[in-house]
Design an enzyme around this catalytic site. Structure first.
Site, mmCIF file in Angstrom:
data_model
loop_
_atom_site.group_PDB
_atom_site.id
_atom_site.type_symbol
_atom_site.label_atom_id
_atom_site.label_comp_id
_atom_site.label_asym_id
_atom_site.label_seq_id
_atom_site.Cartn_x
_atom_site.Cartn_y
_atom_site.Cartn_z
ATOM 1 N N ASP A 38 0.822 -1.216 0.000
ATOM 2 C CA ASP A 38 0.000 0.000 0.000
ATOM 3 C C ASP A 38 0.853 1.262 0.000
ATOM 4 O O ASP A 38 0.537 2.235 -0.680
ATOM 5 C CB ASP A 38 -1.006 -0.003 1.159
ATOM 6 N N ASP A 173 -5.025 0.755 5.755
ATOM 7 C CA ASP A 173 -5.675 0.551 7.045
ATOM 8 C C ASP A 173 -6.806 1.541 7.263
ATOM 9 O O ASP A 173 -7.918 1.170 7.658
ATOM 10 C CB ASP A 173 -4.657 0.670 8.179
#
Length: 199
Positions: A38, A173
């Site tokens: 990510d 997240d």
């Protein structure tokens, strides 16, 4: 969401502050594929879970904000004027970071009262930090009528982690916690923050 936890946090807030609160639940997440991609603008495949952080929050008429980490039995008092990271601040820096990053956008946040707790297992890697950041930023957005979109909120949470906690995390997240869909995983392109849900 853990109903017993919700009741406990709401009761503790009411007993301590004697006012009504907004209750916010922010889930933790699991990730099926794409660990560490990510923050390199890759693809990830997270899913929100039924465990997370519950926060009770209200405006304060006092000159300081009061934050209580219920599970740790710890209290932190600070003013929203001149927030900065604390050395060894731990969970406190997530709160301060959210406030500081909102202020960097030229928006005003007053002092507030907060009680939070969670049921994400310690050391599980299910992103309790992002859940805490998201619960606080969502609650402050509602309390102070900041009119920020959910997409703007997750980037505030991410920058709080970068600038106040010192973790150069990607957006997975915060995205999974804010945009999670029940019984779905999200194929998220971290370059565009566009996600495709899968059953």
């Amino acid at each position: 969401m853990n109903i017993d936890l919700k009741r406990r946090i709401a009761r503790e807030f009411s007993e301590k502050f004697k006012v009504e609160s907004i209750l916010v639940f922010s889930p933790g997440r699991i990730n099926i594929i794409g660990e560490h991609t990510d923050y390199n603008d890759g693809f990830v495949f997270p899913a929100a879970v039924d465990k997370g952080i519950i926060a009770a929050i209200s405006k304060s008429s006092h000159t300081e904000s009061v934050t209580i980490a219920s599970d740790l039995n710890e209290k932190f008092e600070f003013s929203v004027e001149g927030v900065k990271p604390l050395i060894g601040g731990n969970w406190r820096n997530y709160i301060l970071g959210v406030v500081g990053e909102i202020q960097k956008k030229g928006l005003q946040v007053g002092n507030f009262n907060l009680v939070f707790g969670g049921d994400i297992p310690d050391g599980s890697g299910m992103s309790s930090s992002a859940a805490l950041e998201n619960s606080v930023v969502f609650g402050l957005n509602e309390l102070f009528k900041l009119d920020l979109t959910k997409s703007e909120l997750i980037f505030i949470s991410q920058k709080a982690e970068h600038n106040y906690v010192g973790v150069n995390c990607g957006i997975m997240d915060q995205y999974a916690s804010m945009f999670g869909i029940k019984d779905h995983a999200l194929l998220l392109d971290c370059r565009t923050t566009v996600a495709t849900p899968f059953l």
